[in-house]
Design an enzyme around this catalytic site. Structure first.
Site, PDB file in Angstrom:
ATOM      1  N   GLU A 111       0.847  -1.024   0.183  1.00 13.68           N
ATOM      2  CA  GLU A 111       0.268  -0.018   0.395  1.00 13.68           C
ATOM      3  C   GLU A 111       0.980   1.049  -0.187  1.00 13.68           C
ATOM      4  OE1 GLU A 111      -0.590  -2.408   2.891  1.00 13.68           O
ATOM      5  OE2 GLU A 111      -2.401  -3.070   1.372  1.00 13.68           O
ATOM      6  N   TYR A 123       8.355   2.709  -6.731  1.00  8.09           N
ATOM      7  CA  TYR A 123       7.347   1.200  -7.732  1.00  8.09           C
ATOM      8  C   TYR A 123       7.350   0.991  -8.958  1.00  8.09           C
ATOM      9  CZ  TYR A 123       6.714   1.058  -2.467  1.00  8.09           C
ATOM     10  OH  TYR A 123       7.166   0.951  -1.301  1.00  8.09           O
TER      11      TYR A 123
HETATM   12  C1  LIG Z   1      10.383   6.528  -1.314  1.00  3.04           C
HETATM   13  C2  LIG Z   1      11.728   6.449  -0.014  1.00  3.04           C
HETATM   14  C3  LIG Z   1      12.054   5.067   0.310  1.00  3.04           C
HETATM   15  C4  LIG Z   1      13.058   6.377  -1.020  1.00  3.04           C
HETATM   16  O1  LIG Z   1      14.329   6.083  -0.762  1.00  3.04           O
HETATM   17  P1  LIG Z   1      15.408   6.351  -1.578  1.00  3.04           P
HETATM   18  O2  LIG Z   1      16.549   5.468  -1.037  1.00  3.04           O
HETATM   19  O3  LIG Z   1      15.614   7.943  -0.956  1.00  3.04           O
HETATM   20  O4  LIG Z   1      14.934   5.580  -3.134  1.00  3.04           O
HETATM   21  P2  LIG Z   1      16.494   5.357  -4.306  1.00  3.04           P
HETATM   22  O5  LIG Z   1      17.454   6.100  -4.168  1.00  3.04           O
HETATM   23  O6  LIG Z   1      16.765   4.383  -4.132  1.00  3.04           O
HETATM   24  O7  LIG Z   1      15.390   5.404  -5.335  1.00  3.04           O
HETATM   25  C5  LIG Z   1      15.154   4.671  -5.806  1.00  3.04           C
HETATM   26  C6  LIG Z   1      13.707   5.617  -7.027  1.00  3.04           C
HETATM   27  O8  LIG Z   1      12.856   5.652  -6.234  1.00  3.04           O
HETATM   28  C7  LIG Z   1      11.989   6.768  -7.269  1.00  3.04           C
HETATM   29  N1  LIG Z   1      12.368   7.828  -6.479  1.00  3.04           N
HETATM   30  C8  LIG Z   1      13.485   7.931  -5.034  1.00  3.04           C
HETATM   31  N2  LIG Z   1      13.047   9.577  -4.394  1.00  3.04           N
HETATM   32  C9  LIG Z   1      12.307  10.429  -5.697  1.00  3.04           C
HETATM   33  C10 LIG Z   1      12.358  11.768  -4.891  1.00  3.04           C
HETATM   34  N3  LIG Z   1      12.413  12.421  -4.541  1.00  3.04           N
HETATM   35  N4  LIG Z   1      11.433  11.780  -5.975  1.00  3.04           N
HETATM   36  C11 LIG Z   1      10.864  11.149  -7.141  1.00  3.04           C
HETATM   37  N5  LIG Z   1      11.595   9.928  -7.476  1.00  3.04           N
HETATM   38  C12 LIG Z   1      12.237   9.332  -6.293  1.00  3.04           C
HETATM   39  C13 LIG Z   1      12.393   6.856  -8.632  1.00  3.04           C
HETATM   40  O9  LIG Z   1      12.386   6.455  -9.033  1.00  3.04           O
HETATM   41  C14 LIG Z   1      14.549   7.000  -8.145  1.00  3.04           C
HETATM   42  O10 LIG Z   1      15.228   6.090  -8.917  1.00  3.04           O
HETATM   43  P3  LIG Z   1      15.912   6.990 -10.418  1.00  3.04           P
HETATM   44  O11 LIG Z   1      16.801   8.080  -8.649  1.00  3.04           O
HETATM   45  O12 LIG Z   1      16.740   5.803 -11.510  1.00  3.04           O
HETATM   46  O13 LIG Z   1      14.836   7.818 -10.506  1.00  3.04           O
HETATM   47  C15 LIG Z   1      12.228   7.544   1.033  1.00  3.04           C
HETATM   48  O14 LIG Z   1      11.908   8.457   0.652  1.00  3.04           O
HETATM   49  C16 LIG Z   1      11.458   7.337   2.190  1.00  3.04           C
HETATM   50  O15 LIG Z   1      12.047   6.963   3.438  1.00  3.04           O
HETATM   51  N6  LIG Z   1      10.159   8.187   2.302  1.00  3.04           N
HETATM   52  C17 LIG Z   1       9.736   8.007   3.611  1.00  3.04           C
HETATM   53  C18 LIG Z   1       9.067   6.495   3.915  1.00  3.04           C
HETATM   54  C19 LIG Z   1       8.230   6.590   2.516  1.00  3.04           C
HETATM   55  O16 LIG Z   1       8.072   7.514   2.431  1.00  3.04           O
HETATM   56  N7  LIG Z   1       8.173   5.150   2.581  1.00  3.04           N
HETATM   57  C20 LIG Z   1       7.596   4.331   1.429  1.00  3.04           C
HETATM   58  C21 LIG Z   1       6.132   3.661   1.778  1.00  3.04           C
HETATM   59  S1  LIG Z   1       4.979   2.982   0.733  1.00  3.04           S
END
Ligand SMILES: CC(C)(COP(=O)(O)OP(=O)(O)OC[C@H]1O[C@@H](n2cnc3c(N)ncnc32)[C@H](O)[C@@H]1OP(=O)(O)O)[C@@H](O)C(=O)NCCC(=O)NCCS
Length: 156
Positions: A111, A123
């Site tokens: 979700e 995702y």
């Molecule tokens: C969502 C989250 C887990 C992403 O973590 P992250 O380590 O920054 O992500 P990554 O660096 O591995 O990025 C992987 C992909 O995610 C997407 N992404 C990550 N951050 C993004 C941003 N700020 N804006 C848009 N896309 C983003 C992109 O597709 C990215 O790939 P790309 O850079 O090649 O385009 C992080 O922002 C987080 O912990 N957020 C708070 C908790 C949360 O919302 N968890 C998900 C609950 S469903």
């Protein structure tokens, strides 16, 4: 191990002694965080759980999933704010998908808040598709927010 943006991430299983560091990230990341008790219960009942670290540095993120009777469910995925944008979540998600494959899950479900653009993009990048909407699923500051239900077919 996976490399991206000059960062070498190491994903390993979460242990009970990791829980305080995980809870600290959880509380800094969410308005409605899971309690320490929830994390400990997840480990106790055997949910799959991972942490991600850069070499020997502090834990930078974590993921938890339940995998049973052919279905996997991603319960939590979170990266500390200072470590975002460097591929840590992608490494965690790859670990979850690999485990779901090993346990012969047909599908990985999760979700996500419609407002969570970063997570939704992550995702989509990994082949998840929207399957439906769960009304009033999440608490939010002014009431409740729907969840989008996403799924990915495993093993294809
Ligand atoms: C969502 C989250 C887990 C992403 O973590 P992250 O380590 O920054 O992500 P990554 O660096 O591995 O990025 C992987 C992909 O995610 C997407 N992404 C990550 N951050 C993004 C941003 N700020 N804006 C848009 N896309 C983003 C992109 O597709 C990215 O790939 P790309 O850079 O090649 O385009 C992080 O922002 C987080 O912990 N957020 C708070 C908790 C949360 O919302 N968890 C998900 C609950 S469903």
């Amino acid at each position: 191990m996976s490399a991206r943006a000059d960062v070498l991430w190491r994903v390993r299983r979460m242990r009970p002694r990791d829980v305080p560091a995980v809870v600290a990230i959880e509380h800094s990341a969410y308005d409605f965080p899971w309690s320490e008790r929830i994390f400990r219960d997840c480990l106790r009942v055997g949910y799959r759980a991972w942490v991600v670290q850069h070499a020997r540095a502090a834990i930078a993120g974590y993921a938890l999933a339940s995998i049973a009777v052919g279905e996997a469910h991603l319960l939590n995925l979170c990266v500390a704010e200072h470590a975002r944008g460097q591929g840590a979540a992608a490494c965690l998600l790859e670990a979850v998908i690999a485990q779901a494959e090993r346990e012969s899950a047909a599908e990985l479900l999760l979700e996500v808040r419609p407002s969570n653009r970063a997570a939704r993009r992550l995702y989509v990048r990994y082949g998840f598709e929207t399957r439906g909407r769960r009304p009033n699923y999440y608490p939010c500051r002014d009431g409740r927010e729907d969840a989008l239900l996403l799924s990915k077919v495993i093993g294809h």
